[in-house]
Design a protein around this motif. Structure first.
Motif, PDB file in Angstrom:
ATOM      1  N   GLU A 246     103.186 -22.661-125.612  1.00 41.62           N
ATOM      2  CA  GLU A 246     104.165 -23.191-124.644  1.00 41.62           C
ATOM      3  C   GLU A 246     103.879 -22.688-123.236  1.00 41.62           C
ATOM      4  OE1 GLU A 246     108.660 -24.119-125.677  1.00 41.62           O
ATOM      5  OE2 GLU A 246     108.022 -22.184-126.480  1.00 41.62           O
ATOM      6  N   ILE A 247     104.208 -23.506-122.259  1.00 40.13           N
ATOM      7  CA  ILE A 247     104.134 -23.056-120.860  1.00 40.13           C
ATOM      8  C   ILE A 247     105.535 -23.230-120.283  1.00 40.13           C
ATOM      9  CG2 ILE A 247     102.994 -23.373-118.612  1.00 40.13           C
ATOM     10  CD1 ILE A 247     100.679 -24.704-120.237  1.00 40.13           C
ATOM     11  N   LEU A 248     106.132 -22.152-119.871  1.00 39.92           N
ATOM     12  CA  LEU A 248     107.515 -22.213-119.372  1.00 39.92           C
ATOM     13  C   LEU A 248     107.545 -21.969-117.864  1.00 39.92           C
ATOM     14  CD1 LEU A 248     109.065 -19.940-122.176  1.00 39.92           C
ATOM     15  CD2 LEU A 248     109.040 -22.437-122.122  1.00 39.92           C
ATOM     16  N   GLY A 249     108.534 -22.556-117.228  1.00 40.11           N
ATOM     17  CA  GLY A 249     108.758 -22.320-115.804  1.00 40.11           C
ATOM     18  C   GLY A 249     107.956 -23.217-114.879  1.00 40.11           C
ATOM     19  N   VAL A 250     107.336 -24.289-115.443  1.00 43.11           N
ATOM     20  CA  VAL A 250     106.564 -25.213-114.585  1.00 43.11           C
ATOM     21  C   VAL A 250     107.548 -25.988-113.711  1.00 43.11           C
ATOM     22  CG1 VAL A 250     104.976 -27.176-114.530  1.00 43.11           C
ATOM     23  CG2 VAL A 250     104.737 -25.431-116.291  1.00 43.11           C
ATOM     24  N   PRO A 251     107.399 -25.921-112.384  1.00 39.99           N
ATOM     25  CA  PRO A 251     108.369 -26.628-111.530  1.00 39.99           C
ATOM     26  C   PRO A 251     108.240 -28.148-111.651  1.00 39.99           C
ATOM     27  CG  PRO A 251     106.671 -25.546-110.213  1.00 39.99           C
ATOM     28  CD  PRO A 251     106.405 -25.182-111.621  1.00 39.99           C
ATOM     29  N   GLN A 252     109.275 -28.845-111.186  1.00 36.70           N
ATOM     30  CA  GLN A 252     109.295 -30.310-111.246  1.00 36.70           C
ATOM     31  C   GLN A 252     108.108 -30.927-110.515  1.00 36.70           C
ATOM     32  OE1 GLN A 252     111.381 -32.983-112.210  1.00 36.70           O
ATOM     33  NE2 GLN A 252     112.283 -31.591-113.708  1.00 36.70           N
ATOM     34  N   ARG A 253     107.870 -30.406-109.305  1.00 32.55           N
ATOM     35  CA  ARG A 253     106.800 -31.001-108.486  1.00 32.55           C
ATOM     36  C   ARG A 253     105.739 -29.946-108.186  1.00 32.55           C
ATOM     37  NH1 ARG A 253     108.525 -35.953-105.207  1.00 32.55           N
ATOM     38  NH2 ARG A 253     106.659 -35.479-104.047  1.00 32.55           N
ATOM     39  N   VAL A 254     104.522 -30.249-108.607  1.00 33.42           N
ATOM     40  CA  VAL A 254     103.395 -29.346-108.375  1.00 33.42           C
ATOM     41  C   VAL A 254     102.318 -30.148-107.648  1.00 33.42           C
ATOM     42  CG1 VAL A 254     101.653 -27.882-109.470  1.00 33.42           C
ATOM     43  CG2 VAL A 254     103.894 -28.129-110.526  1.00 33.42           C
ATOM     44  N   THR A 255     101.716 -29.546-106.621  1.00 35.07           N
ATOM     45  CA  THR A 255     100.618 -30.228-105.927  1.00 35.07           C
ATOM     46  C   THR A 255      99.298 -29.614-106.356  1.00 35.07           C
ATOM     47  OG1 THR A 255     102.043 -30.567-104.021  1.00 35.07           O
ATOM     48  CG2 THR A 255      99.683 -30.806-103.653  1.00 35.07           C
ATOM     49  N   VAL A 256      98.339 -30.484-106.655  1.00 37.37           N
ATOM     50  CA  VAL A 256      97.010 -29.994-107.032  1.00 37.37           C
ATOM     51  C   VAL A 256      95.981 -30.504-106.030  1.00 37.37           C
ATOM     52  CG1 VAL A 256      95.309 -29.843-108.891  1.00 37.37           C
ATOM     53  CG2 VAL A 256      97.689 -30.322-109.438  1.00 37.37           C
ATOM     54  N   LEU A 257      95.179 -29.586-105.528  1.00 37.90           N
ATOM     55  CA  LEU A 257      94.007 -30.012-104.760  1.00 37.90           C
ATOM     56  C   LEU A 257      92.852 -29.907-105.744  1.00 37.90           C
ATOM     57  CD1 LEU A 257      92.424 -30.695-102.149  1.00 37.90           C
ATOM     58  CD2 LEU A 257      92.227 -28.270-101.756  1.00 37.90           C
ATOM     59  N   PHE A 258      92.295 -31.052-106.121  1.00 40.87           N
ATOM     60  CA  PHE A 258      91.249 -31.068-107.140  1.00 40.87           C
ATOM     61  C   PHE A 258      89.933 -30.530-106.582  1.00 40.87           C
ATOM     62  CE2 PHE A 258      94.225 -34.459-108.241  1.00 40.87           C
ATOM     63  CZ  PHE A 258      94.501 -34.163-109.559  1.00 40.87           C
ATOM     64  N   GLN A 259      89.031 -30.213-107.505  1.00 39.07           N
ATOM     65  CA  GLN A 259      87.698 -29.763-107.077  1.00 39.07           C
ATOM     66  C   GLN A 259      86.969 -30.891-106.323  1.00 39.07           C
ATOM     67  OE1 GLN A 259      85.144 -28.377-110.252  1.00 39.07           O
ATOM     68  NE2 GLN A 259      85.859 -26.293-109.911  1.00 39.07           N
TER      69      GLN A 259
ATOM     70  N   ALA B 141      94.608 -31.566 -96.318  1.00 40.61           N
ATOM     71  CA  ALA B 141      95.748 -32.076 -95.535  1.00 40.61           C
ATOM     72  C   ALA B 141      96.693 -32.868 -96.435  1.00 40.61           C
ATOM     73  CB  ALA B 141      95.251 -32.948 -94.395  1.00 40.61           C
ATOM     74  N   ARG B 142      96.110 -33.675 -97.333  1.00 43.08           N
ATOM     75  CA  ARG B 142      96.940 -34.466 -98.254  1.00 43.08           C
ATOM     76  C   ARG B 142      97.749 -33.539 -99.175  1.00 43.08           C
ATOM     77  NH1 ARG B 142      93.721 -38.349-102.128  1.00 43.08           N
ATOM     78  NH2 ARG B 142      93.080 -36.321-102.933  1.00 43.08           N
ATOM     79  N   ALA B 143      97.090 -32.474 -99.665  1.00 47.28           N
ATOM     80  CA  ALA B 143      97.788 -31.524-100.548  1.00 47.28           C
ATOM     81  C   ALA B 143      98.928 -30.830 -99.789  1.00 47.28           C
ATOM     82  CB  ALA B 143      96.805 -30.497-101.095  1.00 47.28           C
ATOM     83  N   LEU B 144      98.661 -30.460 -98.538  1.00 43.95           N
ATOM     84  CA  LEU B 144      99.692 -29.781 -97.739  1.00 43.95           C
ATOM     85  C   LEU B 144     100.849 -30.732 -97.405  1.00 43.95           C
ATOM     86  CD1 LEU B 144      97.416 -27.731 -95.307  1.00 43.95           C
ATOM     87  CD2 LEU B 144      98.759 -26.834 -97.205  1.00 43.95           C
ATOM     88  N   ALA B 145     100.513 -32.012 -97.249  1.00 42.00           N
ATOM     89  CA  ALA B 145     101.535 -32.996 -96.880  1.00 42.00           C
ATOM     90  C   ALA B 145     102.441 -33.358 -98.052  1.00 42.00           C
ATOM     91  CB  ALA B 145     100.865 -34.254 -96.343  1.00 42.00           C
ATOM     92  N   HIS B 146     101.955 -33.117 -99.266  1.00 45.39           N
ATOM     93  CA  HIS B 146     102.713 -33.483-100.464  1.00 45.39           C
ATOM     94  C   HIS B 146     103.789 -32.422-100.739  1.00 45.39           C
ATOM     95  CE1 HIS B 146     103.014 -34.030-105.000  1.00 45.39           C
ATOM     96  NE2 HIS B 146     103.433 -35.165-104.497  1.00 45.39           N
ATOM     97  N   GLU B 147     105.023 -32.868-100.719  1.00 48.48           N
ATOM     98  CA  GLU B 147     106.133 -31.917-100.947  1.00 48.48           C
ATOM     99  C   GLU B 147     106.162 -31.472-102.393  1.00 48.48           C
ATOM    100  OE1 GLU B 147     110.024 -33.047 -99.740  1.00 48.48           O
ATOM    101  OE2 GLU B 147     109.390 -33.428 -97.685  1.00 48.48           O
ATOM    102  N   SER B 148     106.216 -30.147-102.598  1.00 45.48           N
ATOM    103  CA  SER B 148     106.293 -29.637-103.969  1.00 45.48           C
ATOM    104  C   SER B 148     106.778 -28.194-103.945  1.00 45.48           C
ATOM    105  CB  SER B 148     104.920 -29.716-104.634  1.00 45.48           C
ATOM    106  OG  SER B 148     104.036 -28.819-103.990  1.00 45.48           O
TER     107      SER B 148
ATOM    108  N   LEU C 202      96.055 -21.228 -92.059  1.00 41.31           N
ATOM    109  CA  LEU C 202      96.976 -22.335 -92.320  1.00 41.31           C
ATOM    110  C   LEU C 202      97.693 -22.133 -93.666  1.00 41.31           C
ATOM    111  CD1 LEU C 202      97.838 -25.122 -91.197  1.00 41.31           C
ATOM    112  CD2 LEU C 202      95.947 -26.123 -92.469  1.00 41.31           C
ATOM    113  N   LEU C 203      96.917 -21.719 -94.669  1.00 43.28           N
ATOM    114  CA  LEU C 203      97.497 -21.486 -95.998  1.00 43.28           C
ATOM    115  C   LEU C 203      98.494 -20.329 -95.971  1.00 43.28           C
ATOM    116  CD1 LEU C 203      94.579 -21.955 -98.570  1.00 43.28           C
ATOM    117  CD2 LEU C 203      96.282 -23.592 -97.802  1.00 43.28           C
ATOM    118  N   GLN C 204      98.163 -19.335 -95.160  1.00 37.79           N
ATOM    119  CA  GLN C 204      99.066 -18.189 -95.060  1.00 37.79           C
ATOM    120  C   GLN C 204     100.431 -18.635 -94.524  1.00 37.79           C
ATOM    121  OE1 GLN C 204      97.021 -14.929 -93.226  1.00 37.79           O
ATOM    122  NE2 GLN C 204      97.867 -13.527 -94.745  1.00 37.79           N
ATOM    123  N   THR C 205     100.414 -19.500 -93.529  1.00 38.02           N
ATOM    124  CA  THR C 205     101.663 -20.046 -92.973  1.00 38.02           C
ATOM    125  C   THR C 205     102.392 -20.848 -94.052  1.00 38.02           C
ATOM    126  OG1 THR C 205     100.412 -20.310 -90.937  1.00 38.02           O
ATOM    127  CG2 THR C 205     102.589 -21.316 -90.992  1.00 38.02           C
TER     128      THR C 205
END
Lengths: 264, 192
Positions: free
Chosen positions: B58-71, B125-132, B155-158
């Motif tokens: 089982e994986i618990l605590g996965v939030p509703q919206r997750v953003t993935v930046l693929f390889q 930029a697309r990953a950052l723009a996606h609300e999650s 940018l990621l730190q911010t």
């Protein structure tokens, strides 16, 4: 530097293309004339000049336009219905493996059955005037279906996964991923299918001889040994088929979504 | 944010990537994930995002919206850079995010007109723009030079003030630069 002369590569290449086409057409007209001279009988083989004169004469009659327009209408109707049915079937069979298994053998049978068998069967089932519409439709459906099914199946799974990860709506997935992905397959299917629709549609007209049709005129030309007429009507069919193919290519090349952005 | 993996098993054919894997990920700010190629970092990200399901556990605590930046960049080649980003947010946010990654001059370019590094920044930029609620970044700095890497890390730190970030990287210096705790994935089946 040559002053006053602007190099226009686009115009230059257009001119070269025009010359190539003109030269190619001239060579084939010469070959046609040579074959005519070798055969030496107008009843067996008409000369290009005779055909051109006959075509010009036909163009001046109202009947010519009536026959041409009737055939054009019937074949276009069958083609468009076939395109719609092919697209619908492709979408349905892409959504369900059961539906694919159900329709795949039937479409395979349609593809391999001789068109003459369908024409004769259709003559038993329906009115003469409907046969060319039905036959064009029947020839177009499997081509559109097969190409579009391949296009849908070959849509990049990585892009589809990205759409899922970024919560694309169904509409976004359809318009931004599926449609642009299947467009090349659809374009090639539409151009291939128009040729088949014309060939099969005219064959259906020749066998069913509906009133006011190019096929009936071809049949009459054969019965009365009017070889020049036979050639002239064939030229009309070839020209119409080519014109439609060009129109489809023009319509589907550089769709707005590809130009967008590049223009800005 | 806590993500709990309980006895997770995941295999691809014969290869067992995770076997009875249990761990509680406490994600705050930026967390770096390192490990040898093929050890299961991407699989872990896919499990966290819900794109892959475990065969058992089982994986618990996965939030509703997750953003993935693929390889891979996974940009749509038939629409412009701006349109690619605007697919996941509104036009203004898309423009803002693209400006942040230094692509203000390339908004209307097509992806295939850009270099590999530029395309990578569009994907970022697309990953950052996606609300999650969680940002999973799989090697986001591929093809970027050192100076750009630093800018993107800043940018990621911010961004990490707004939502936790899990950053897969091969470069320890990147993790050190932002003071991120580092998780090492190793072995086969993988463990932390």
């Amino acid at each position: 530097m040559i002053s006053g002369m602007a190099y226009k590569p686009f115009q230059n290449s257009k001119w070269k293309k025009g010359t190539r086409i003109l030269l190619s057409v001239s060579v084939w007209l010469c070959i046609w004339q040579i074959v005519y001279l070798l055969v030496g009988k107008d009843v067996l083989f008409a000369s290009p000049v005779t055909v051109a004169k006959r075509l010009a004469a036909l163009c001046c009659t109202g009947d010519f336009w009536l026959h041409t327009f009737s055939s054009l209408l019937g074949i276009t109707e069958g083609y468009l219905l076939g395109v719609l049915a092919g697209i619908l079937l492709a979408v349905l069979t892409a959504c369900s493996k059961w539906l694919y298994a159900l329709f795949q053998p039937m479409l395979g049978v349609i593809k391999s059955t001789p068109v003459a068998s369908f024409i004769i069967l259709a003559l038993v089932w329906m009115q003469k005037s409907t046969v060319p519409v039905f036959i064009s439709f029947l020839m177009v459906v499997p081509i559109i279906w097969a190409n579009l099914t391949t296009g849908i199946r070959e849509t990049d799974p990585l892009l589809l996964e990205m759409a899922k990860a970024y919560s694309f709506t169904r509409r976004q997935t359809l318009t931004k991923i599926y449609l642009p992905s299947v467009l090349p397959s659809l374009r090639s299917a539409l151009t291939t299918a128009i040729g088949f629709a014309w060939k099969a549609g005219i064959a259906a007209e020749v066998i069913s001889t509906p009133r006011n049709s190019i096929g009936a005129q071809l049949y009459n030309a054969k019965v009365y040994l009017e070889t020049a007429d036979l050639f002239a009507w064939t030229v009309v069919v070839v020209l119409l088929s080519m014109l439609f193919e060009k129109l489809i290519v023009r319509f589907l090349t550089d769709p707005p979504h590809r130009r967008k952005g590049a223009e800005k | 944010m806590k993500l709990v993996f309980q006895n997770v098993c995941k295999a691809f054919g014969e290869k067992q990537v995770f076997s009875d894997f249990s761990h509680t990920f406490v994600l705050e700010g930026i967390t770096a994930l390192m490990g040898a190629s093929g050890c299961g970092k991407t699989t872990l990200l896919r499990l966290m995002s819900g794109l892959s399901k475990p065969q058992s556990g089982e994986i618990l605590g996965v939030p509703q919206r997750v953003t993935v930046l693929f390889q891979e960049d996974r940009l749509l080649p038939w629409i412009s850079v701006l349109e690619n980003v605007a697919l996941v947010c509104d036009q203004t946010t898309a423009e803002k995010r693209l400006c942040e990654v230094g692509l203000a001059a390339e908004l209307h370019a097509m992806p295939q007109e850009l270099s590999g590094g530029m395309r990578r920044r569009v994907a970022l930029a697309r990953a950052l723009a996606h609300e999650s609620e969680l940002l999973l970044l799989d090697e986001p700095f591929q093809g970027l030079d050192e100076a750009l890497c630093k800018q993107m890390l800043a940018l990621l730190q911010t961004e990490s003030a707004a939502r936790p970030i899990l950053l897969v990287t091969h470069d320890r210096a990147q993790a050190q630069a932002v003071g991120a705790p580092v998780l090492y994935l190793h072995g086969s089946p993988a463990k932390l």
